[in-house]
Design a protein around this motif. Structure first.
Motif, PDB file in Angstrom:
ATOM      1  N   LYS A  47      13.799  -0.753   7.301  1.00  0.00           N
ATOM      2  CA  LYS A  47      12.612   0.083   7.159  1.00  0.00           C
ATOM      3  C   LYS A  47      11.982  -0.153   5.788  1.00  0.00           C
ATOM      4  CE  LYS A  47      14.187   3.748  10.271  1.00  0.00           C
ATOM      5  NZ  LYS A  47      14.499   5.200  10.416  1.00  0.00           N
ATOM      6  N   ALA A  49       8.862   0.833   3.124  1.00  0.00           N
ATOM      7  CA  ALA A  49       7.795   1.758   2.731  1.00  0.00           C
ATOM      8  C   ALA A  49       6.987   1.111   1.609  1.00  0.00           C
ATOM      9  CB  ALA A  49       8.372   3.090   2.273  1.00  0.00           C
ATOM     10  N   THR A  70       0.325  -3.149   7.024  1.00  0.00           N
ATOM     11  CA  THR A  70       1.353  -2.971   8.066  1.00  0.00           C
ATOM     12  C   THR A  70       1.597  -4.275   8.817  1.00  0.00           C
ATOM     13  OG1 THR A  70       0.745  -0.641   8.340  1.00  0.00           O
ATOM     14  CG2 THR A  70       1.957  -1.686  10.140  1.00  0.00           C
ATOM     15  N   GLU A  81      10.574  -1.418  10.680  1.00  0.00           N
ATOM     16  CA  GLU A  81       9.544  -0.374  10.654  1.00  0.00           C
ATOM     17  C   GLU A  81       8.836  -0.419   9.313  1.00  0.00           C
ATOM     18  OE1 GLU A  81       9.362   4.488  10.735  1.00  0.00           O
ATOM     19  OE2 GLU A  81      10.900   3.468  11.941  1.00  0.00           O
ATOM     20  N   THR A  83       6.027   1.740   6.880  1.00  0.00           N
ATOM     21  CA  THR A  83       5.186   2.909   6.600  1.00  0.00           C
ATOM     22  C   THR A  83       4.368   2.608   5.341  1.00  0.00           C
ATOM     23  OG1 THR A  83       6.941   3.964   5.294  1.00  0.00           O
ATOM     24  CG2 THR A  83       6.773   4.562   7.635  1.00  0.00           C
ATOM     25  N   GLU A  85       2.005   4.351   2.403  1.00  0.00           N
ATOM     26  CA  GLU A  85       1.602   5.575   1.715  1.00  0.00           C
ATOM     27  C   GLU A  85       0.431   5.250   0.789  1.00  0.00           C
ATOM     28  OE1 GLU A  85       5.034   6.937  -0.310  1.00  0.00           O
ATOM     29  OE2 GLU A  85       6.198   7.309   1.521  1.00  0.00           O
TER      30      GLU A  85
END
Length: 381
Positions: A47, A49, A70, A81, A83, A85
């Motif tokens: 994952k 971020a 992304t 994954e 994400t 921000e």
């Protein structure tokens, strides 16, 4: 966003390399170079971020930036994954961004007027209104952009601005520090006073304000590295034409006329201003040359010969060849597509008017970027 990539989680270096392929959609430089990557956090389970600084809080393209980041990171092996921000740059970071793009100059400079500029600047001029100057401008811009060139348009017709509508743009510019990011439409960057006035409010300004507005369009707007800049001038030889000659002395004049002799005589004056401003006349475009009827016959609605007459007259007075670049037929589709914001060179490429306009753009495009015709700061030994 879940991906099907299997394997060890990627390193921060690989993620940063992937982000280097993401450009800010307004500045057109990698977000890694612009200081827009705030943070990268990678978990062992794949994952990732990513924190991204937006240049301003109301960034109109924030969703595109989020999608591009992304997609770029998701393409890496080991990423399960992603994400994103979003944060916003503070004043100090925006100042650094401006400095990285513009340098240390306190006052904005006009890049197209600098000795090293390789941008071809064409001032689309006419002696009188109603000859289709703006239609010619937007279609040439769209055709040049379609050829892969980086193109900008300044709607310098402050009182009669119409370029945003004809290019189908109602977007507003974004201000970053002291820079204005121009919207884009059909691959063309554009700026117009109409983007700064509410509704259809008229602009009631005198000469000095016109000069300042034009100066801001040229200096404060972040155009990037343009191949071609087109200026849609107001009719005649007034304040704006004089300001352009002062602000961008290396700009070339593109004269638009109709076949009508009365219009041609007025157009000659618009081109002859080059004698006083020492600018080059790139050529003449004859618009509304004829109308083709359904049976294939032609009707010379506005007469004949005006374009060639202007080209010949300017060639004699200037002492250099001024070519007639093309004769654009009168077609209702040009108006229809212009009103809907879709230049005919893109919407109906087989239309006779589109073919001629595309051919004219090709003649302007083959003139390579370079220093030919520019004043060089050298002296004989």
């Amino acid at each position: 966003m879940t991906t099907s990539h299997i394997g060890a989680a990627p390193s921060e270096e690989r993620v940063r390399e992937a982000l280097a392929g993401v450009e800010d959609p307004e500045i057109h430089k990698p977000i890694t170079e612009l200081g827009m990557v705030k943070s990268i956090d990678i978990a062992e389970d794949g994952k990732v971020a990513v924190g991204i600084f937006l240049t301003v809080s109301g960034c109109p393209l924030r969703e595109k930036i989020e999608r591009d980041v992304t997609a770029a990171v998701s393409a890496l092996d080991g990423v399960r994954e992603v994400t994103v921000e979003l944060d916003v740059m503070n004043d100090e970071q925006r100042a650094e961004l401006r400095k990285s793009l513009r340098g240390d100059a306190k006052e904005p400079v006009i890049p197209f007027a600098q000795p090293g500029s390789l941008t071809r600047v064409y001032c689309v001029a006419s002696g009188k209104g109603g000859v289709g100057k703006s239609s010619v401008t937007v279609n040439l811009a769209a055709a040049l952009a379609k050829r892969g060139l980086s193109v900008g348009v300044v709607d310098a017709d402050i009182y009669g601005h119409s370029v945003p509508r004809m290019l189908g743009s109602d977007a507003k510019p974004t201000k970053v520090e002291q820079m204005i990011m121009p919207p884009q439409a059909h691959g063309v960057k554009l700026i117009s006073i109409g983007m700064f006035t509410p509704g259809n409010t008229p602009v009631v300004w005198r000469g000095p304000m016109l000069h300042r507005a034009l100066q801001q369009f040229l200096a404060d707007v972040w155009w990037g590295d343009l191949d071609v800049l087109l200026l849609d001038l107001p009719p005649g030889t007034g304040d704006v034409a004089i300001s352009v000659a002062q602000l961008i002395p290396n700009a070339e004049i593109l004269v638009v006329t109709t076949p009508q002799q009365a219009a041609a005589e007025v157009a000659e004056r618009a081109g002859a201003i080059a004698l006083q401003t020492h600018q080059r006349v790139a050529g003449v475009v004859e618009n509304m040359s004829w109308m083709q009827l359904p049976d294939g016959s032609r009707v010379d609605v506005f007469g004949t010969g005006g374009g060639q007459s202007v080209a010949d007259s300017l060639s004699r007075s200037i002492g250099a060849n001024v070519p007639l670049l093309g004769q654009v037929p009168l077609e209702p589709k040009v108006r229809e597509y212009g009103d809907s914001g879709e230049p005919i060179v893109l919407a109906d490429q087989e239309a006779p008017a589109a073919a001629v306009l595309t051919e004219i753009a090709g003649k302007l495009a083959v003139r390579a970027r370079g220093l030919a015709g520019q004043m060089l700061n050298v002296s004989p030994a």
